[in-house]
Motif scaffolding. Sequence first.
Motif, short mmCIF file in Angstrom:
data_model
loop_
_atom_site.label_atom_id
_atom_site.label_comp_id
_atom_site.label_asym_id
_atom_site.label_seq_id
_atom_site.Cartn_x
_atom_site.Cartn_y
_atom_site.Cartn_z
N GLU A 1 -10.25 -2.83 -3.61
CA GLU A 1 -9.46 -2.92 -2.38
C GLU A 1 -8.79 -4.28 -2.35
N THR B 1 -11.55 0.16 -9.91
CA THR B 1 -10.88 0.26 -8.62
C THR B 1 -11.26 -0.90 -7.72
N THR C 1 -1.31 4.19 -4.73
CA THR C 1 -2.47 4.99 -4.33
C THR C 1 -3.77 4.24 -4.60
N GLU C 2 -3.74 3.37 -5.59
CA GLU C 2 -4.98 2.71 -5.98
C GLU C 2 -4.67 1.40 -6.71
N LYS D 1 0.77 -1.24 0.00
CA LYS D 1 0.00 0.00 0.00
C LYS D 1 0.80 1.30 0.00
#
Length: 516
Positions: free
Chosen positions: A400, A398, A317-318, A313
Motif C-alpha cells: 500500500e 504487493t 490497481t496494485e 490510485k
Amino acid sequence: FLVEDIRNFSIIAHVDHGKSTLADRLLELTGTIDKTKNNKQVLDKLQVERERGITVKAQTASLFYSFQGKQYLLNLIDTPGHVDFSYEVSRSLSACQGVLLVIDANEGIQAQTVANFFLAFEAQLTVIPVINKIDLKNADPDMVEKQIEKVFDIPSDECIKISAKLGTNVESVLQAVIERIPPPKVHRKNPLRALVFDSTFDQYRGVIANVALFDGVVSKGDKIVSAHNQKTYEVNEVGVLNPNEKSTHKLLGFLGLLHMEVFNQRLEQEYNAAVILTTPTVPYKAVLSSAKLIKEYRQKEITIINPAQFPDKPKVTEYLEPIVLGTIITPDEYTGKIMMLCQARRAVQQNMMFIDQSRVMLKYLFPLNEIVVDFYDSLKSLSSGYASFDYEDAGYQTAELVKMDILLNGNIVEELVTIVHKDKAHTVGKTICERLKDTLPRQLFEIAIQAAIGSKIVARETVKPYRKNVLAKCYGGDITRKMKLLKRQAEGKKRMRKIGNIEVPKDAFIKVLKTQ
Ligand code: GDP
Ligand code: MG
C-alpha cells in the motif's frame, strides 16, 4: 599464455577482514609491486576509498607467478566490500572461476561473509576459505573453522590460516589459487565473446574496457561489436591489467546512504562537480488499471524510479515494492532488540540459527525501502557495532504505497519527494520535517515545513525568522572590509540551493535522510 595457465579470481570478505591487505601481499609476492615502497592498499586507489577505508569500485591486477617450474597468469579482480555495493560484487564475480573468502580469525563469519559466499556459490565458483589475522592475540582460527563447516559446509582442512599483515602463509594462498581454481573455459576457435566487467574512458586512449574472454581471441586492429548497443569499435591496444590503470566512473542508481555519500564525494573530488542529491529511492512497480493506460505506456506494469512520476490510485490497481532477503549475524545478547527493529521495518522472519555457542544468524525478508536509508546504522548502534548485515534481491510483493511531498512555504522540495508505505506516512513525514527544522538555517522570514499526501498535511514544523546582517560588525566606512565580507557571504551562498526564496544548504538533504 595458454588458457590452462590462467586463473581469474576475486577476494571477498566482510569489511575490515583484510581483503586489501591480502591483495597487497599477493601483489608483492608476485613482484607486481615493489616491496620497499609504501604499499598500503594499492587497489584502493580512489581518494574516497582511502579516506573511508572501503573499496567502492572494482579494480583489477594481473599477477605473474611461477609454481613448480611453470609461469601462471593470475588475474585478481577486486570487489567492493561494503554492504551497499553487492551489485558491483556480483558483476566482478561473473568474470571469475574462484574466490578467496577472507574471514577475520577474531570476528568470525559476518553477514557480508555469508552474502558474498552465496553470490560465489550460486555462480558455481570455487571457494577457498582464508582465515586471516591469526597473529591477533584473541584470534580463534579453530572456532572460525567450525563456523565455516557449519554455515558453508566446507571441510575444515580446506581452510588456509594466514596473517596478511605479517605475510604468514600467504604463499600457500597463491598455490591454492593455482591448484583449486579451474582455468577459464575459453574456446579460442569460436567467434569472440567477452564480458565487459568494467570500463573506463581515457582522454587520449579512448574507451578502456576490462573484459573476461569467454570465446575466441582479440587482437589489435580487430573490429568488435557491442552486443548491448550494436555499435562497432576498433581495438587499438590489448593488454593485461596492472594496478596503476587510471579509473573513472559511470553512475549505477544509489543502493544505500553510504553509497550515495561516497558518490557525492567522488563526483566532487574527481570531476569538481557540485551535485544535488535526491532521496535514495527503490524501483517500485505499478500495475495499470485500464486498457487505455496499458496502451499509452505500452506495458501492463510500469517501474517507478523517480518518485515525482508516481502514478495515482485511479490509474493503478496494485503497487509492488522490491523485497530483499537480509542476513544478520549478531552476538546472542542483541537478538531481542534486533528482532524488534526488524519488526518495525515490516520485516518477516525466515530463519534463525546459532552459528556457534554465542552467535546467531537471522534471516528476514525486508521491503527494500525500509533498509536503504538508515537500517544499517540503527542495527550497528543497538548492537554496539557487533551485528553485521547484508542482503540480496528477493523479487517484488504487493504494498500500500502513497506519494509524500515535503513543502517549504508551499513549494515542493523535489529532492525530498518520497514514496512511503501508507502506515508509515505520518511517522516518516514527522521525522523529515523535524530534521529539516534542525538543518535549515534561520532566514529573514518564517519557514513552514510541511509533509503532505495530496492536499492532506500529515506533519508540520516551523522555523522562526532570524536577522542576519554581515555588515553589522563593521564600524565606520571601511569599504574594502565591507566588500570582503560581502564576497565571503556570496561564496557561502554558492553552496546553497534556492527553493522559493529559501536558501537551503547543499548537504541539508543528506543530513535529513540520515538518523542522528
Ligand atoms: P578490508 O576492508 O577487508 O579491505 O580490510 P583491510 O585490508 O583494509 O584491513 C582492515 C584492517 O585490518 C587494517 O587495519 C589492517 O591493517 C588489518 N589487518 C589486515 N590483515 C591483518 C592481519 O593479518 N593481522 C592483523 N593483526 N591485522 C590485519
Ligand atoms: Mg579494503
